[in-house]
Design an enzyme around this catalytic site. Structure first.
Site, PDB file in Angstrom:
ATOM      1  N   LYS A 125     -77.734 110.619   2.127  1.00  0.00           N
ATOM      2  CA  LYS A 125     -76.886 110.195   1.007  1.00  0.00           C
ATOM      3  C   LYS A 125     -77.293 108.779   0.598  1.00  0.00           C
ATOM      4  CE  LYS A 125     -73.198 113.313   1.186  1.00  0.00           C
ATOM      5  NZ  LYS A 125     -72.145 113.257   2.200  1.00  0.00           N
ATOM      6  N   HIS A 128     -74.797 102.970  -0.867  1.00  0.00           N
ATOM      7  CA  HIS A 128     -74.146 102.368  -2.017  1.00  0.00           C
ATOM      8  C   HIS A 128     -73.478 101.046  -1.664  1.00  0.00           C
ATOM      9  CE1 HIS A 128     -70.356 103.801  -0.420  1.00  0.00           C
ATOM     10  NE2 HIS A 128     -70.906 104.989  -0.265  1.00  0.00           N
ATOM     11  N   HIS A 131     -71.227 100.714   1.436  1.00  0.00           N
ATOM     12  CA  HIS A 131     -71.922 100.553   2.717  1.00  0.00           C
ATOM     13  C   HIS A 131     -72.469  99.144   2.857  1.00  0.00           C
ATOM     14  CE1 HIS A 131     -72.138 105.097   2.854  1.00  0.00           C
ATOM     15  NE2 HIS A 131     -71.482 104.739   3.935  1.00  0.00           N
TER      16      HIS A 131
HETATM   17  N1  ARG Z   1     -70.336 107.481   8.045  1.00  0.00           N
HETATM   18  C1  ARG Z   1     -69.003 107.159   7.665  1.00  0.00           C
HETATM   19  C2  ARG Z   1     -68.919 106.941   6.149  1.00  0.00           C
HETATM   20  O1  ARG Z   1     -69.907 106.669   5.527  1.00  0.00           O
HETATM   21  C3  ARG Z   1     -68.489 105.923   8.343  1.00  0.00           C
HETATM   22  C4  ARG Z   1     -68.467 105.977   9.838  1.00  0.00           C
HETATM   23  C5  ARG Z   1     -67.484 105.027  10.413  1.00  0.00           C
HETATM   24  N2  ARG Z   1     -67.537 104.901  11.834  1.00  0.00           N
HETATM   25  C6  ARG Z   1     -66.892 105.675  12.713  1.00  0.00           C
HETATM   26  N3  ARG Z   1     -67.018 105.412  13.984  1.00  0.00           N
HETATM   27  N4  ARG Z   1     -66.154 106.682  12.316  1.00  0.00           N
HETATM   28  O2  ARG Z   1     -67.845 107.028   5.597  1.00  0.00           O
END
Ligand code: ARG
Length: 575
Positions: A125, A128, A131
């Protein structure tokens, strides 16, 4: 001497108040006349059953309250503390110049392990601007904890698992373009992912194929795993380029897939503790006594979900790192998720659940909504944001150089623009409390006189140029007693803000708010520029003043570099 610490210790001894509490209550008065530190007595009033002004008077009457360079005076409900200007000038500047850019370093961490999880983008993905927030904020928090003597382990919890990989595998087999993958994996994976959804509307059997492929992936079937690995590696290589550009690093890239295989023992544990409840075919942990909705552990089809992977991850982290703190830098929309995960851990008997912290943050919005036409619809990619900012910075730097009659080479301008532009973006994310939404605007963030990274970096570069000039004249900064000469109001304001820098780093850590450091750095720069606009350095009246002021310049440079470094911003020697 750490006066704030000394004051806290003395107040604690005299009043019986906990020292950390006393430390937390100490304020820095807004005006110089009110002293360097102030202790408000309101909190003690209840316990001591006395009016705050009386408590303040009692504290000041104690002969052991102050000694040496420190004096105190009670004003209403406050005890105001004053540090002798001469002593402060000598102590603060001597400490900074001997520490150099490492000024602010502390041993409060004592080498304890702190995990900071940040960035955590989703494989395949686009990366953006949301992030970017976790990446920039998390990196800074990790830098700050490192500075304070903690052993920081930087985790990137990659979103590399879930049913979407079944769709991607299916789509790739049907429409994937090998060459496009090599060139820009994320664009290609996004393209086929979108196509999958369009096609699946016409041909629902595609969904079945996708489910089937995901099941094969979960069972470890070779071909599916190989494809998934390739998606992961190519995506990570794209992210890595951005990380490099931003100066961001990680120690651990265990993604959700890694923890997926560690879920069965967690499910067993929850079962053993009698915490699993069936609910509409799924298995959940009830959390109503915590005022939270149930946390789903297993879905009705037996597959695991996001929360279970986070439970497994937290347990893994604790087993392997016995952390003092486990910090998750993830957007505020996931606040409930983390509350549930921490509550389940606590219910399962893990006391260390209290050491897990969700550090949330707000959204990035654009003042001019039309500023971006992006490749990915309404998502703004970090790369596009960085490119556009660096481009604009380059224009400004080129124009400034021309106005000065400075013929900097193109390569030099580009190098400076890259650092200043990226710094401008980082500072925009970090200059306010993290839970506030950010309103993004280029004119604001590239204003060389505003509360911006360009202003701070420019201040640094300008002082560096003074120092170079001094060197060419054979002038060197003074040290020791000779620094006591710096007692004028504007010099003293700079020195005081330099001295408070260490405390700002500690407060930033305990509140998980890098903006506390950003604010202090900005205050130092503003105080310095006010001093510089009204006083000469190289043309000062006497040699002694020149040399002492050069020491002040050095200390400001060291502190700006240290502070900006904590935010993740590079300085330049010239701009
Ligand atoms: N990959 C997830 C996202 O982009 C965020 C992960 C956050 N970390 C966790 N330990 N759940 O929304």
């Amino acid at each position: 001497m750490d006066y704030k610490d000394l004051i806290a210790a003395n107040i604690s001894r005299i009043t019986g108040l906990d020292k950390d509490k006393a430390y937390g209550l100490i304020e820095i008065p807004p005006q110089l006349e009110m002293g360097d530190y102030a202790f408000p007595c309101f909190t003690l009033a209840k316990e001591l059953r006395k009016a705050p002004p009386m408590i303040a008077a009692d504290i000041v009457a104690d002969p052991t309250l102050v000694s040496g360079a420190l004096t105190a005076k009670n004003v209403g409900p406050y005890v105001n503390f004053f540090v002798d200007r001469e002593v402060l000038a000598q102590e603060v500047l001597t400490e900074i110049i001997s520490a150099g850019e490492s000024y602010g370093t502390d041993d409060m961490g004592g080498g304890r392990n702190v995990i900071v999880e940040y960035s955590s983008p989703n494989i395949a993905k686009p990366f953006h601007v949301g992030h970017a927030f976790t990446t920039i904020l998390g990196n800074s928090i990790a830098n700050i904890y490192t500075k304070l003597g903690y052993n920081v382990i930087r985790f990137n919890h990659l979103g590399d698992y879930g049913t979407q990989f079944g769709k991607l595998i299916t789509a790739y087999r049907l429409w994937g373009d090998e060459k496009a993958m090599e060139e820009d994996a994320i664009s290609e994976l996004t393209r086929i992912y979108v196509k999958f959804h369009d096609e699946a509307k016409k041909d629902p059997s595609l969904e079945d194929t996708a489910r089937d492929n995901f099941r094969k992936l979960e069972e470890g079937s070779e071909e599916e795993v190989a494809l998934w690995k390739r998606f992961r590696e190519l995506s990570l290589a794209v992210f890595e380029k951005t990380y490099q550009r931003m100066g961001v690093k990680f120690d651990n890239y265990n993604g959700e897939s890694f923890y997926s295989s560690r879920i069965p023992p967690v499910v067993d544990l929850l079962k053993d503790k009698g915490l699993l409840t069936p609910s509409e075919g799924a298995q959940v942990v009830m959390l109503e006594d915590e005022g939270l909705p149930p946390c789903i552990i297993l879905k009705s089809d037996g597959t695991t979900i996001y929360a279970s992977r986070d439970l497994a991850a937290a347990i893994y982290r604790h087993e392997n790192y016995d952390f003092y703190k486990n910090i998750y830098v993830v957007g505020l929309p996931q606040q409930l998720h983390f509350k549930q995960v921490f509550a389940v851990l606590k219910k399962a008997g893990f006391e260390w659940a209290d050491d897990c912290v969700h550090v949330g943050f707000g959204l990035l919005k654009f003042k001019d909504g039309s500023a971006f036409s992006t490749r990915e619809g309404n998502i703004v990619l970090l790369d596009d944001l960085l490119n556009k900012t660096v481009e604009k910075t380059e224009e400004i730097i080129r124009k400034n150089a021309q106005d000065r009659g400075d013929d900097m080479s193109d390569a030099e301008i580009r190098e400076i623009a890259e650092k200043v532009g990226i710094g401008a973006v980082i500072y925009t994310y970090l200059k306010s409390g993290r839970e506030k939404d950010i309103l993004f605007d280029w004119d604001d963030m590239l204003d060389f006189e505003g509360d911006t990274a360009p202003y701070l970096i420019y201040t640094y570069a300008r002082i560096r140029s003074i120092l170079r000039k001094a060197e060419s004249q054979g002038l060197t900064a003074s040290s020791g007693d000779a620094l006591k000469i710096l007692t004028e109001d504007e010099e003293y304001a700079v020195i005081r803000s330099l001295g408070d820098f260490k405390d700002s780093v500690r407060r930033a850590a305990t509140s998980y708010e890098p903006f506390v450091v950003a604010k202090q750095v900005a205050l130092i720069a503003r105080n310095f520029n006010r001093f510089y606009n009204n006083s000469s350095i190289l043309n000062a009246d006497s040699e002694d003043v020149k040399k002492a002021r050069l020491a002040l310049c050095e200390a400001v440079c060291d502190t700006l570099k240290s502070g900006l470094g904590l935010l993740g911003i590079d300085v330049v020697e010239k701009m």
